[in-house]
Design a protein around this motif. Sequence first.
Motif, mmCIF file in Angstrom:
data_model
loop_
_atom_site.group_PDB
_atom_site.id
_atom_site.type_symbol
_atom_site.label_atom_id
_atom_site.label_comp_id
_atom_site.label_asym_id
_atom_site.label_seq_id
_atom_site.Cartn_x
_atom_site.Cartn_y
_atom_site.Cartn_z
ATOM 1 N N HIS A 1 51.804 -9.352 100.736
ATOM 2 C CA HIS A 1 51.893 -7.974 101.214
ATOM 3 C C HIS A 1 50.627 -7.190 100.815
ATOM 4 N N VAL A 2 50.228 -7.317 99.558
ATOM 5 C CA VAL A 2 49.046 -6.570 99.106
ATOM 6 C C VAL A 2 47.777 -7.158 99.728
ATOM 7 N N LYS A 3 47.732 -8.481 99.829
ATOM 8 C CA LYS A 3 46.559 -9.151 100.425
ATOM 9 C C LYS A 3 46.328 -8.710 101.871
ATOM 10 N N ALA A 4 47.424 -8.392 102.566
ATOM 11 C CA ALA A 4 47.290 -7.946 103.958
ATOM 12 C C ALA A 4 46.522 -6.620 104.012
ATOM 13 N N GLN A 5 46.648 -5.808 102.951
ATOM 14 C CA GLN A 5 45.912 -4.532 102.912
ATOM 15 C C GLN A 5 44.533 -4.696 102.285
ATOM 16 N N ALA A 6 44.392 -5.669 101.404
ATOM 17 C CA ALA A 6 43.143 -5.843 100.654
ATOM 18 C C ALA A 6 42.767 -7.320 100.660
ATOM 19 N N PRO A 7 42.361 -7.852 101.830
ATOM 20 C CA PRO A 7 42.173 -9.300 101.946
ATOM 21 C C PRO A 7 41.088 -9.870 101.034
ATOM 22 N N ASP A 8 40.103 -9.047 100.665
ATOM 23 C CA ASP A 8 39.007 -9.589 99.850
ATOM 24 C C ASP A 8 39.218 -9.396 98.351
ATOM 25 N N ALA A 9 40.325 -8.751 97.991
ATOM 26 C CA ALA A 9 40.521 -8.432 96.571
ATOM 27 C C ALA A 9 40.882 -9.674 95.765
ATOM 28 N N PRO A 10 40.145 -9.964 94.683
ATOM 29 C CA PRO A 10 40.532 -11.080 93.820
ATOM 30 C C PRO A 10 41.908 -10.831 93.189
ATOM 31 N N VAL A 11 42.657 -11.924 93.015
ATOM 32 C CA VAL A 11 43.989 -11.835 92.404
ATOM 33 C C VAL A 11 43.878 -12.265 90.942
ATOM 34 N N ILE A 12 44.260 -11.353 90.057
ATOM 35 C CA ILE A 12 44.164 -11.604 88.612
ATOM 36 C C ILE A 12 45.559 -11.644 88.009
ATOM 37 N N LEU A 13 45.816 -12.678 87.223
ATOM 38 C CA LEU A 13 47.093 -12.763 86.502
ATOM 39 C C LEU A 13 46.811 -12.581 85.017
ATOM 40 N N PHE A 14 47.550 -11.699 84.366
ATOM 41 C CA PHE A 14 47.426 -11.565 82.911
ATOM 42 C C PHE A 14 48.217 -12.677 82.251
ATOM 43 N N SER A 15 47.542 -13.361 81.321
ATOM 44 C CA SER A 15 48.161 -14.522 80.685
ATOM 45 C C SER A 15 47.451 -14.828 79.364
#
Length: 242
Positions: free
Chosen positions: A73-87
């Motif tokens: 859903h978020v990628k559809a609005q921001a296709p180039d945004a890197p996805v970061i997971l806190f871990s």
Amino acid sequence: MKFHIITIFPDYFDSPLSHGVIAKAIEAGTLQVEPVDLRDFTTDRHRTTDDRPYGGGAGMVMTPEPLAKAISHVKAQAPDAPVILFSPAGRLFDHKLASSLSQQEELILICGRYEGVDQRIIDKFVDMEISIGDFVLTGGEPAALVFIDAVGRLIPGVLGCKDSATQDSFATGLLEHPHYTRPRTFMGMEVPDVLLSGDHKKIEEWRRKKSLETTLERRPDLLDKTELTESDLEYLRNLKKS
Ligand code: SAM
């Protein structure tokens, strides 16, 4: 810059982001923070986002379906945004990483809870895992706040004084020099004379030396990664001898 935060606690961010320069930057539109409620992407009556781990053991694991839907859903609005997971297993967060990520226009941040997220989410969607230190938090939300604060303050226009981000600890490669303000005498302790001299060259030299001293004493590892002048090196050699 826009931060999308996938979380089961979207209200968590309200109060911390409503203070200080970050709040002002959000008001001005320089920063945008958009919490996305992971429970909106569940399909059951209880809006469940976790389940028992395969193989048994303590705790629960975040299920992949709602996370995959929320990320898409978020990628559809921001296709180039890197996805970061806190871990805790992620790359250790530091100034260099904050500075490089501050160049992005948008970032998608995923806050884990319980024992963490199903590995297949990481394999399929996550570009980078980030840890904020060698300790374990109850969830990714406090890590996201630390991250947004540290990255956000590097965005041009966020800090009041344009030089402060570039002169702060780590940005220069060193720890910062000490600061003093009024009163001139406090509990019998004086402000160093040089700071009252009005001689800007001498003040800069004193600050550089104090910065080198503090870094040598507390974080000598930083000195190996920093560009130092011949006079810095000579000062450090003398400090080490004394
Ligand atoms: N079972 C995990 C482990 O042993 O590594 C700890 C899970 S922790 C209780 C729940 C969530 O908090 C994690 O999925 C992560 O999103 C976040 N978290 C915990 N410690 C963190 C850290 N040091 N840096 C970044 N995020 C952290």
